[in-house]
Design a protein around this motif. Structure first.
Motif, PDB file in Angstrom:
ATOM      1  N   TYR A 117     -13.716 -56.318 -23.728  1.00 38.17           N
ATOM      2  CA  TYR A 117     -13.401 -57.643 -23.623  1.00 38.17           C
ATOM      3  C   TYR A 117     -11.653 -57.425 -23.104  1.00 38.17           C
ATOM      4  N   LEU A 118     -11.136 -56.891 -24.209  1.00 31.42           N
ATOM      5  CA  LEU A 118      -9.520 -56.866 -24.090  1.00 31.42           C
ATOM      6  C   LEU A 118      -9.134 -56.170 -22.786  1.00 31.42           C
TER       7      LEU A 118
ATOM      8  N   THR B 278      -1.927 -54.198 -23.434  1.00 34.31           N
ATOM      9  CA  THR B 278      -1.633 -54.684 -22.168  1.00 34.31           C
ATOM     10  C   THR B 278      -0.489 -53.904 -21.389  1.00 34.31           C
TER      11      THR B 278
ATOM     12  N   THR C 151       1.325 -58.881 -17.920  1.00 34.18           N
ATOM     13  CA  THR C 151       0.485 -59.843 -18.592  1.00 34.18           C
ATOM     14  C   THR C 151       1.212 -61.118 -19.151  1.00 34.18           C
TER      15      THR C 151
ATOM     16  N   ARG D   4      -8.956 -57.859 -14.372  1.00 32.48           N
ATOM     17  CA  ARG D   4      -8.195 -58.709 -15.421  1.00 32.48           C
ATOM     18  C   ARG D   4      -8.140 -60.006 -15.005  1.00 32.48           C
TER      19      ARG D   4
ATOM     20  N   VAL E 121      -8.728 -58.516 -19.947  1.00 38.96           N
ATOM     21  CA  VAL E 121      -7.724 -59.638 -20.244  1.00 38.96           C
ATOM     22  C   VAL E 121      -6.340 -59.421 -19.244  1.00 38.96           C
TER      23      VAL E 121
ATOM     24  N   VAL F 197      -2.840 -64.356 -21.607  1.00 36.49           N
ATOM     25  CA  VAL F 197      -3.017 -64.676 -22.860  1.00 36.49           C
ATOM     26  C   VAL F 197      -2.648 -66.121 -23.387  1.00 36.49           C
TER      27      VAL F 197
ATOM     28  N   ALA G 289      -7.571 -64.975 -22.184  1.00 40.73           N
ATOM     29  CA  ALA G 289      -7.989 -64.517 -23.428  1.00 40.73           C
ATOM     30  C   ALA G 289      -7.283 -65.880 -24.245  1.00 40.73           C
TER      31      ALA G 289
END
Length: 344
Positions: free
Chosen positions: A194-195, A243, A250, A83, A198, A201, A87
């Motif tokens: 991709y997510l 998340t 996050t 992680r 993360v 953000v 993003a």
């Protein structure tokens, strides 16, 4: 070692990577991609320098590394941890592409910033240059397919830390983000991978939509601003669900982009480039402004899924006079959200 392919959003280690030696290819005239363990010989790096993979036959020749999934050439030092992707997201037209272009110029390692964009991954520079050329001609319309074919990523370093991060954008259309919960997993597998990488953000909110909401009459709210609010909340809700499925927090930076359109307002004084306001004062002023502009529900949705949540106001151009040359921009506070996230 785990090396990221930004085209597939898969991380690979030394057991799965492919490699090629330019001297071997020159001798045989047949380019070969072999498994890295078959190509590599032990390399002893000088003190303080990263190791290089070298050819068994030509031990002074550094190997080129490739993704075993798509055979894209990889950066040997773009190592990532769990992680470690920052993003950068937001609605269509919010300014993601220009922000990244200006950041990549401003945060060069030679410029002395505590955070630097060490290198672009894959074909990032070519893709972002093409996207900006399209915005200048008015031809740029983000198609839904961009969720899987156009993305930008840079390896990011911060002073005092031995690890690196990846700042990345999937230049997906707003309709893709709004339908994130119902997208076909196989068709959008790259976006989902991709997510999953993360870890923090940067969420951009368009300053022009904020200005419209502030200027609109309570009896006749701005339709464009109301639609933007709905899309923003849909994006945060969908992202928040993913998340929350991860262990750990996050971090989120809510960032008003194009803040130059707000500098003439009294309640935006702390956001002005000459205000001298510190980060806490800008956070308070930005939250208050978002509340006035009908974003209270957005702030609540962010607080529900992310922690910590910080607010910023930035301008990639430093002027509201259209899209200047990349050499003429005077960016204001654009690096602050990234620095704050990497230091959390």
């Amino acid at each position: 070692m785990r090396i990221l392919c930004k085209d597939c959003w898969i991380t690979h280690d030394t057991t799965t990577l492919l490699a090629s030696c330019k001297r071997c290819d020159a001798n045989t005239r047949i380019p070969r991609l072999d498994p890295l363990p078959d190509r590599a010989a032990p390399a002893v790096p000088a003190a303080g320098r990263p190791a290089e993979f070298v050819c068994r036959i030509h031990p002074t020749e550094p190997l080129d590394l490739y993704c075993p999934e798509c055979e894209a050439k990889l950066s040997a030092r773009a190592e990532v941890g769990d992680r470690s992707v920052v993003a950068i997201m937001g609605d269509v037209g919010v300014g993601k592409t220009w922000l990244l272009r200006v950041l990549s110029r401003r945060l060069r390692p030679s410029n002395g910033s505590p955070v630097s964009f060490r290198r672009a991954l894959g074909d990032t520079d070519e893709q972002i240059a093409a996207a900006i050329a399209e915005t200048r001609t008015g031809a740029r319309v983000t198609p839904a397919t961009d969720a899987v074919v156009r993305n930008y990523a840079w390896e990011v370093m911060i002073d005092g830390s031995p690890r690196s991060w990846v700042a990345a954008v999937h230049d997906a259309a707003g309709e893709v983000w709004n339908r994130l919960e119902s997208l076909d997993r196989s068709a959008y597998d790259k976006l989902y991978r991709y997510l999953d990488l993360v870890g923090s953000v940067i969420f951009l909110v368009d300053g022009e939509r904020i200005a419209e909401a502030l200027d609109a009459s309570p009896d006749a709210p701005s339709a464009a601003s109301d639609a933007a609010v709905s899309r923003e909340i849909a994006m945060i809700d969908a992202l928040g669900r993913r998340t929350r499925a991860h262990s750990g927090n996050t971090a989120l930076a809510i960032v008003i982009s194009k803040a130059d359109v707000l500098w003439n307002r009294d309640d935006c004084a702390p956001m002005h480039p000459d205000s001298g306001a510190d980060r806490d004062a800008i956070d308070v002023a930005t939250r208050a402004l978002l509340g006035k502009a009908g974003r209270a529900a957005l702030l609540a949705a962010c607080a529900e899924s992310f922690t910590p949540v910080r607010c910023f106001a930035i301008s990639a151009f430093g002027t509201a006079a259209g899209s200047p040359s990349i050499d003429d921009v005077r960016p204001v506070r654009i690096e602050e959200p990234l620095i704050a996230l990497l230091r959390e």
